[in-house]
Design an enzyme around this catalytic site. Structure first.
Site, PDB file in Angstrom:
ATOM      1  N   CYS A 101       1.132  -1.144  -0.194  1.00 18.06           N
ATOM      2  CA  CYS A 101       0.259  -0.021  -0.332  1.00 18.06           C
ATOM      3  C   CYS A 101       1.152   1.427  -0.125  1.00 18.06           C
ATOM      4  O   CYS A 101       1.816   1.243   0.696  1.00 18.06           O
ATOM      5  CB  CYS A 101      -1.147   0.073   1.102  1.00 18.06           C
ATOM      6  N   CYS A 158       0.222   3.443   2.941  1.00 21.68           N
ATOM      7  CA  CYS A 158       0.805   2.784   4.185  1.00 21.68           C
ATOM      8  C   CYS A 158       2.264   2.987   4.129  1.00 21.68           C
ATOM      9  O   CYS A 158       2.910   3.305   4.819  1.00 21.68           O
ATOM     10  CB  CYS A 158       0.331   1.024   4.076  1.00 21.68           C
TER      11      CYS A 158
END
Length: 240
Positions: free
Chosen positions: A164, A167
């Site tokens: 991600c 992230c």
């Protein structure tokens, strides 16, 4: 001076032309999750489901009937899209909506009639408990998760994924907080797609998601990007 005016008019005309093209460029359908589910069900066997993530991500978890559609070049796009029917509905997902939205735009620009991005992506799909074809285990039980929260410190849980982008962007902030506030803060990182049951039970429908606990009680939760200053402010408010 006259030449400058002509040049100015030409630049304005080009700007307006480009603006008009951008406004009229085909865009993927934006639906609520409920509308998406209804549309997918209505499409039945005609549904062409594309996973816009990396092959490794696809292998771990993917929607039933999906094919991996990771595009790295224009030539690859043309090669893979030639296997699809431009007149049948296409449904695209990634972790959130980043890669899927880019692919959706490319397909619309290449003549595909009906292209829909899965609202919230695979994160929301799994968070809502929808089924996936998976090669990874269920991960932590909720009981084990709750046991890990027991601490005399504040506990910050970071639900994310190594795939991600948002992230990974947040990782340095979380690591910095972990080091700087080690005396008052415990940090736990959870790889969401390796803990699908837990994600479902906690209702984590987007990555990254941060949850701050005090005495096993949720005192703050944030989905998506967040600054270090905002997290520090929340932590400070809980340690007064």
């Amino acid at each position: 001076m006259k030449n400058f005016k002509v040049c100015g008019f030409v630049l304005i005309a080009l700007f307006l032309q480009n603006l008009s093209f951008a406004q009229n460029s085909p865009k993927p359908d934006l639906l609520t999750f409920e509308q998406f589910e209804a549309k997918l069900a209505a499409a039945g066997k005609n549904a062409q489901i594309l996973d816009a993530r990396l092959p490794e991500e696809f292998t771990q978890n993917h929607l039933e009937g999906a094919v991996n559609f990771n595009i790295i070049s224009k030539e690859e796009l043309e090669k893979q899209s030639a296997r699809l029917d431009k007149n049948k509905p296409v449904f695209i997902y990634s972790i959130g909506s980043g890669r899927s939205s880019i692919l959706a735009k490319d397909l619309k620009n290449n003549g595909f009639k009906d292209v829909t991005v899965v609202p919230g992506g695979l994160s929301k799909w799994i968070g809502l408990g929808k089924p996936v074809i998976s090669t990874v285990g269920k991960g932590l039980s909720k009981e084990d998760y709750l046991a890990s929260l027991k601490s005399d410190k504040l506990v910050l849980v970071d639900f994310g994924s190594r795939y991600c982008p948002g992230c990974k962007k947040l990782d340095p902030t979380i690591d910095s907080l972990k080091n700087e506030q080690a005396g008052s803060l415990k940090v736990i990182k959870i790889e969401a797609y390796e803990n699908k049951d837990l994600v479902k039970q906690l209702g984590v429908v987007g990555l990254p998601t941060l949850i701050l606990y005090r005495n096993n009680e949720v005192v703050w939760e944030k989905k998506g990007g967040v600054s270090k200053a905002e997290i520090e402010k929340v932590i400070a408010g809980q340690t007064l």
